[in-house]
Design a protein around this motif. Structure first.
Motif, mmCIF file in Angstrom:
data_model
loop_
_atom_site.group_PDB
_atom_site.id
_atom_site.type_symbol
_atom_site.label_atom_id
_atom_site.label_comp_id
_atom_site.label_asym_id
_atom_site.label_seq_id
_atom_site.Cartn_x
_atom_site.Cartn_y
_atom_site.Cartn_z
ATOM 1 N N LEU A 312 -32.101 -1.942 -4.310
ATOM 2 C CA LEU A 312 -33.268 -1.352 -4.974
ATOM 3 C C LEU A 312 -34.094 -0.496 -4.017
ATOM 4 O O LEU A 312 -34.880 0.354 -4.452
ATOM 5 C CB LEU A 312 -34.162 -2.462 -5.533
ATOM 6 N N LYS A 315 -32.473 5.040 -2.755
ATOM 7 C CA LYS A 315 -32.076 5.897 -3.876
ATOM 8 C C LYS A 315 -30.564 6.096 -3.898
ATOM 9 O O LYS A 315 -29.958 6.239 -4.963
ATOM 10 C CB LYS A 315 -32.781 7.242 -3.768
ATOM 11 N N ARG A 318 -29.077 2.512 -5.276
ATOM 12 C CA ARG A 318 -29.715 1.801 -6.393
ATOM 13 C C ARG A 318 -28.927 1.970 -7.689
ATOM 14 O O ARG A 318 -28.692 1.017 -8.424
ATOM 15 C CB ARG A 318 -31.153 2.282 -6.565
ATOM 16 N N SER A 409 -35.394 1.356 3.833
ATOM 17 C CA SER A 409 -34.283 1.984 3.116
ATOM 18 C C SER A 409 -33.141 2.316 4.067
ATOM 19 O O SER A 409 -31.964 2.107 3.752
ATOM 20 C CB SER A 409 -34.769 3.255 2.417
#
Length: 527
Positions: A312, A315, A318, A409
């Protein structure tokens, strides 16, 4: 003995001074003993400060710097029946000197697994983030209980903030959350909420006279659902296992059939637990389609994202793994796994903002008084079935604050990149075979086939021999302490022991992935 001590004490006193003192001798004696007892507890005591500095230095140098260095032993393995003696766990009547306590700390570090090392691939966690570690230190220094704003104003505020941030990431517009002791507990709490929504009177009246309630999950799901069914009084016979496809993902059409069957028997379909990142293959169930089924039948939808929820945060990965997660009624998410927080850091996020307090609140009057000087909605303790609760969010917040969204991320993307590289190396290297052609997450499963088994007919006897390779290589690996990788059979799929490597440590590189293959071959080539 106490009388002798008292007499000895009196002999050492200045009797003339006692005679001129207003306090009787017994009072002076007790005061003296209290002062002795207080020694070693005050943080302005130089001895206390020195011990803490020495202990801190030991932890950093031995456990972290040496423990995570390249080529360091992951484990100094000792058989269970011998370890107790090596640790010297004996507790004596009299206090031990600080140097003995520090020596005990050294032994604890020596015989513990160095999970900070990037060659620890054994479980769904690994690595030690130094910002998170500072948060853990600070949490324990402040030694607070997370149930009321009164005693934990900062920690309540931090937890509320982090729950809202996670809800936003999931896509809950008006959600809420709570942190607790592990992903299994979060899954069980999800079942508890589903039962309350379906039958609110159960909170007071219990299960008596209710329809049989049915829980659904895939045949690859975590065993916490079985424990939850037992713990909450449903019984494990209330669980319906749903078939999975070749990737290990739940088949929504099969779920729909199971629910229809339950209804035809007069049962109450209660709870569906999808999985986002299964424990063995790392499979992601199709949440959007599962949400369709649950919505059609009015069943609580939950996803166990304890392992794969880290997707999650990026990008790049996900979608499509987590597509539809915002439609789930609840999500369990272990931030101490792929997301990089320190153990343990487990959350349950819910779409309905009020259901946690409605389901679990009891308003104990000694703790949750309504007439405090602040907004008592900040007394978060009634949102869970626990009372006292350890603070698990400060280390997460401090790490995230320091790394930023981009840093968190990047860690997840690096894990996926390393796993992809390893998969290709396994696919093209002689002696290695992937259990599945491709994987959705960063747990990669494979067999190592030693030269003695190559080029042979793969008969049942051959597979039986291959099943012994994993345990034999793992035994050598642990004995030498060079690396740690788990192995497992998957009996439901007819698969004998294979290696399951978990890629997640941010220190891991492609070079380290190459070492995995080289080391397994070195340890297993003569089997």
């Amino acid at each position: 003995m106490q009388r002798l001590a008292f007499v000895s004490f009196l002999r050492g006193l200045n009797l003339k001074k006692i005679e001129s003192s207003k306090e009787p001798p017994w009072f002076r004696y007790l005061h003296h003993k209290k002062q002795q007892m207080a020694d070693g507890y005050s943080f302005d005591d130089p001895k206390v400060i020195k011990f803490l500095e020495d202990a801190h230095k030991l932890m950093v140098e031995e456990a972290l710097v040496k423990g995570s260095s390249k080529g360091a032993k992951i484990v100094d393995f000792v058989q269970p029946h011998l370890l107790e003696n090596k640790l010297d766990l004996t507790i004596t009547e009299q206090p031990e000197a600080d140097d003995k306590i520090l020596d005990a700390c050294k032994k604890i570090i020596k015989y513990s697994i160095k999970t900070s090392n990037n060659r620890f691939y054994n479980q769904l966690y690994g690595g030690v983030d130094h910002y998170g570690l500072a948060g853990s230190f600070l949490t324990d220094v402040l030694n607070s209980n997370l149930h009321t704003y009164e005693v934990s104003p900062v920690f309540v505020t931090v937890e509320n903030f982090m729950c809202q941030k996670l809800c936003k990431i999931i896509g809950y517009e008006n959600g809420d959350g709570i942190f607790g002791p592990g992903g299994s507990f979060m899954n069980i709490l999800g079942i508890h909420l589903a039962r309350f929504r379906a039958c609110p009177n159960i909170k007071e009246e219990g299960l008596y006279g209710q329809k049989k309630m049915i829980l659904y999950t895939s045949d690859a799901a975590h065993y916490s659902l079985q424990k939850g069914a037992s713990f909450l009084g449903f019984g494990t016979s209330s669980i319906e296992k749903v078939k999975t496809d070749d990737m290990g993902c739940m088949i929504p059409e099969e779920l729909d059939k199971k629910i229809e069957e339950s209804k035809s028997k007069g049962h109450l379909p209660l709870f569906v637990m999808a999985t986002s990142g299964t424990t063995v293959f790392g499979a992601y169930d199709p949440l959007d389609k599962i949400a369709d089924v649950c919505q059609r039948h009015g069943v609580w939808s939950h996803t166990d994202a304890c392992w794969g929820g880290g997707a999650l945060l990026t990008k790049k990965y996900r979608e499509p793994r987590m597509t539809g997660v915002e439609r789930m009624d609840s999500v369990s998410w272990n931030l101490h796994k792929m997301s990089g927080a320190l153990l343990q850091c487990s959350s349950l996020l819910v779409k309905d903002k009020d259901i946690l307090i409605k389901c679990n609140g009891t308003c104990a009057e000694y703790l949750f008084q309504p007439d405090k000087i602040y907004d008592v909605s900040y007394d978060v303790g009634d949102k869970t079935i626990q009372c006292g609760r350890k603070v698990d969010t400060l280390k997460l917040w401090l790490m995230w604050k320091a790394r930023g969204d981009s840093g968190i991320s990047e860690r997840v993307e690096r894990a996926f990149d390393n796993a992809s590289y390893l998969t290709e190396r396994l696919r093209t290297t002689e002696g290695f075979r992937l259990v599945r052609d491709k994987f959705q997450c960063t747990n990669i499963c494979f067999w190592y086939i030693p030269p003695s088994l190559r080029g042979q007919s793969e008969s049942p006897e051959w597979w039986q021999k291959l099943s012994k390779v994993g345990p034999a290589v793992k035994a050598k690996m642990v004995t030498e302490g060079t690396m740690m990788i788990g192995y497992t059979p998957l009996s439901a799929k007819g698969l004998v022991n294979f290696f399951r490597i978990i890629v997640g440590n941010p220190l891991t590189t492609h070079e380290e992935m190459d070492f995995v293959l080289e080391e397994i071959h070195r340890l297993g080539k003569d089997l």
